[in-house]
Design a protein around this motif. Structure first.
Motif: not given
Length: 753
Positions: A72, A105, A107, A146-148, A239, A241, A326, A328, A359, A404
């Motif tokens: 990723h 981004l 995580y 996860y969902n970015a 997963r 975005s 997250s 960031w 991903w 993302p």
């Protein structure tokens, strides 16, 4: 597709008379678009040599190497892959630059889903190790499900099932008297892009969202699950975005500007593309206890999935705690840009791209598309080194941070917008591959070109041209319009592009004619964005032997070579006119259907007819009244489309007859797509400038054609419709005038001979 269905499809194709020989507009198609006279002979010889250099063993080797570990954006293996890709391009003789952008981004840090009532259940939020797939046992740098660009948050509330979480689902919930305000929703993947689900939920007042893949859509109800078959494993999680890309893609802090040192940046709070509520994806194994604990009404039949439970709407008694936090970070997104300078027209660029980030292992998405691009680049470079370089400059790009939010390609396009606007001929995109039928989408000015290119490539299973196999599929499986096109239309219709891949900044922001190419239909994608998108899964179920990887290389490579070498660029316009007429008919039908639905709803509500059909003890409510729909003035749009339809066949015929080209004429041709843009952009989302194609504000990846008008009608913004018609018509009238300029240039070139 089974052998029996394949035979049936080809039989139907034969019965329909095969591929029509006459192009739309009535004139015979030239031998090879863009290559007048004898110039096509040398190009065909070049393409035959190119095809002979494509080796599936190369693709297998590169795939194994690139997908060996999770990569990723910002990961160690991602950085290693960039160096590896740059080294390959350099070894073949390309000028290579690794261009970095400073992006934001998130995580995953904290991820919690637990049911607190009526019983306690804690979701594992993990994916199992699969016997026989050693890649699935890796945990170094594997990114958790996860969902970015989810918002951070820790909420607890009653749960509500919202089906796919699309607008019509919320309308039905209203009829059942179910309000999601202050609650957490759980939605199925499918029917729309994932980012629409939390976006809509937040607009309805929900405080959190969960998304899961129901086995009815991607699991045991469809076929054997991994590792016995390709469908999604019980623990598999998609997963992805949830950035609100229909507003703008790319770095969330620098809309419309490249994310480089010194550029002004928004704060996170100002970034409207970050979701407003926390959201997490979960497996159906984790979703089942939550759904089983719901009460309330039993869902309507069309909402039922394949889990062994009775599906209820809620709200409650299930209560869920959802926590998302997250990390960031600002990271480098690193694009690999490989350039072969054109021998005759170096200032004209043909762009070819595929992203390199994934991903996790990403053997299918994106590596299968990336290795096809590498095979093309290797073969083109070998031809160039042997004395057959491209006429125009060819740029191969391996984009970072696509997953993302199309970030690497968007930042690069924004940074180089001036040069691209001046020089870019076209952008060709891939983004993973499977096997089966060709999938072609893109600018309609390239429709006859891609019909010819695909017609020159044979399907490896049936040994018929890709176009004929696609036509056969439409005859067997297509809807009414697809079957009618297959039977009566001379060319395959090039699908309009919405969003979801790296063509977006080139087409919809800069107005560069673009296309997206892939194969699909005979390989299920149950590994999509899961831990199981591995080399092992891909080589068993997606494209064993990289057979269709080679075909994708051939298809995209032929297209790249023709655009790079054509003395007269192969742009044509009758296909655009035909599609515009179709889109206009759709708009008129949309308005008429909305008018009829509003009137029908009014009559039924007046008679209380809904109440007669519903059981009042169930709490069902009649639907809301719909706003009355006025009659819109489509005349400006009709006149503009008619002006294009009148000129396009004449210009195409003159182009087909031309035996030479000038730099000025080619420039008019490749800049034609720019004319379909408006620098002010679409209403409420100025980044999107194209007036014909845009991602839907509530569909995401799905395209909205003539978007100003279509979305104003769909949103019931009826007072705005006539103004949007006028704005769209102005862009189309400008395009008609541009066709006049092309015609004049052709006449001048003919007179000068």
């Amino acid at each position: 597709m089974t052998t029996r269905l394949r035979v049936a499809a080809l039989a139907l194709l034969a019965a329909a008379g095969g591929m029509p020989a006459v192009a739309a507009g009535g004139s015979e198609a030239p031998a090879m678009l863009g290559f007048p006279g004898a110039s096509a002979t040398g190009q065909r010889a070049l393409e035959a040599d190119f095809r002979g250099r494509l080796d599936p063993a190369d693709q297998a080797e590169w795939s194994r190497r690139l997908s060996a570990r999770a990569h990723h954006p910002g990961s160690a293996h991602g950085r290693d892959n960039v160096d590896y890709l740059a080294g390959l391009f350099e070894s073949w003789g390309y000028q290579v630059e690794v261009e970095a952008f400073d992006i934001l981004l998130p995580y995953p840090n904290v991820r919690v889903v637990e049911m607190t009532a009526p019983d306690r259940f804690v979701a594992s939020l993990e994916e199992d190790v699969i016997p026989g797939d050693p890649s699935s046992a890796q945990r170094d740098e594997v990114i958790a499900p996860y969902n970015a660009f989810s918002a951070d948050g820790d909420v607890e509330a009653e749960l509500v099932f919202v089906n796919y979480g699309i607008p019509e689902d919320y309308e039905l919930l209203e009829r059942y008297g179910v309000d999601v305000a202050g609650r957490i929703v759980i939605a199925k993947y499918g029917k729309s892009w994932r980012g629409i689900k939390p976006k809509l939920a937040a607009e309805k007042g929900a405080v959190g969202a969960l998304i899961y893949s129901d086995p009815a859509d991607d699991g045991y109800a469809r076929g054997d699950t991994y590792p016995d078959g390709p469908f999604k494993h019980a623990s598999g999680v998609q997963r992805g975005s949830v950035m609100d890309m229909p507003r703008y893609p790319g770095d969330v802090l620098t809309p419309g500007r490249p994310a480089v040192a010194g550029v002004e940046r928004l704060t996170r709070a100002e970034a409207v593309t970050i979701t407003r509520i926390p959201v997490l994806p979960i497996s159906w194994r984790d979703a089942e206890p939550l759904l089983a604990a719901l009460g309330g009404e039993v869902v309507p039949e069309q909402w039922r999935g394949a889990l062994p439970i009775t599906y209820h709407l809620g709200p409650g008694p299930a209560r869920v705690r959802l926590a998302v936090e997250s990390d960031w970070r600002r990271i480098e997104a690193r694009n690999v840009i490989a350039r072969w300078t054109g021998a005759e027209e170096p200032a004209q660029w043909v762009l070819r791209g595929n992203h390199h980030d994934a991903w996790n292992h990403g053997a299918s998405d994106p590596v299968s598309g990336m290795v096809a691009l590498l095979a093309e680049a290797k073969a083109l470079a070998a031809l160039a080194r042997e004395g057959r370089p491209p006429r125009r400059t060819v740029i191969y790009a391996a984009w970072d941070a696509e997953e993302p939010g199309l970030i690497g390609s968007t930042e690069w396009a924004e940074k180089h917008a001036g040069a691209l606007t001046e020089r870019a001929v076209a952008y060709l995109n891939t983004d993973g591959n499977g096997r089966g039928f060709v999938s072609l989408g893109g600018s309609h000015v390239l429709e006859p070109f891609f019909d010819q290119v695909a017609g020159d490539v044979l399907d490896p299973q049936t040994e018929v041209p890709l176009t004929e196999r696609a036509r056969a599929r439409a005859l067997v499986f297509g809807d009414d319009r697809a079957r009618e096109d297959a039977e009566n239309r001379a060319r395959l219709r090039l699908a309009p592009l919405g969003s979801g891949s790296d063509y977006t900044p080139f087409l919809q922001h800069l107005g560069i004619a673009s296309a997206n190419l892939a194969f699909s239909g005979e390989s299920e994608h149950g590994s999509y964005h899961t831990l199981y998108d591995t080399f092992e899964h891909f080589t068993r179920f997606r494209d064993p032997g990289f057979v269709y990887g080679v075909v994708l290389s051939e298809l995209a490579g032929r297209a790249t070579l023709r655009l790079a070498n054509a003395p007269l660029l192969p742009f044509r316009f009758a296909g655009l006119a035909d599609n515009l007429q179709l889109y206009l008919q759709e708009l008129e039908a949309l308005a008429a259907d909305a008018r009829e639905a509003a009137e029908r709803r009014r009559r039924l509500l007046e008679r209380n007819a809904f109440g007669l059909a519903l059981d009042p003890t169930r709490g069902l409510e009649p639907p809301r009244a719909l706003a009355p729909v006025p009659h819109f003035n489509f005349a400006p749009l009709k006149n503009a489309v008619a002006a294009i339809a009148e000129r396009a066949p004449q210009v195409d015929a003159a182009l087909d007859a031309a035996d030479a080209a000038t730099a000025g004429l080619n420039r008019l041709l490749y800049r034609s797509e720019r004319v379909l843009t408006d620098q002010a952009g679409l209403p409420g989302r100025p980044w999107y400038r194209h007036q014909i194609y845009a991602p839907g504000f509530y569909t995401g990846y799905g395209v909205k054609t003539l978007p100003r008008v279509r979305e104003a009608i769909e949103a019931e913004q009826y007072d705005d419709v006539d103004a949007q018609i006028a704005a769209t018509a102005a862009a189309l009238q400008a395009f008609a005038a541009h066709l006049d300029s092309i015609g004049a240039a052709l006449a001048a070139a003919s007179g000068a001979e």
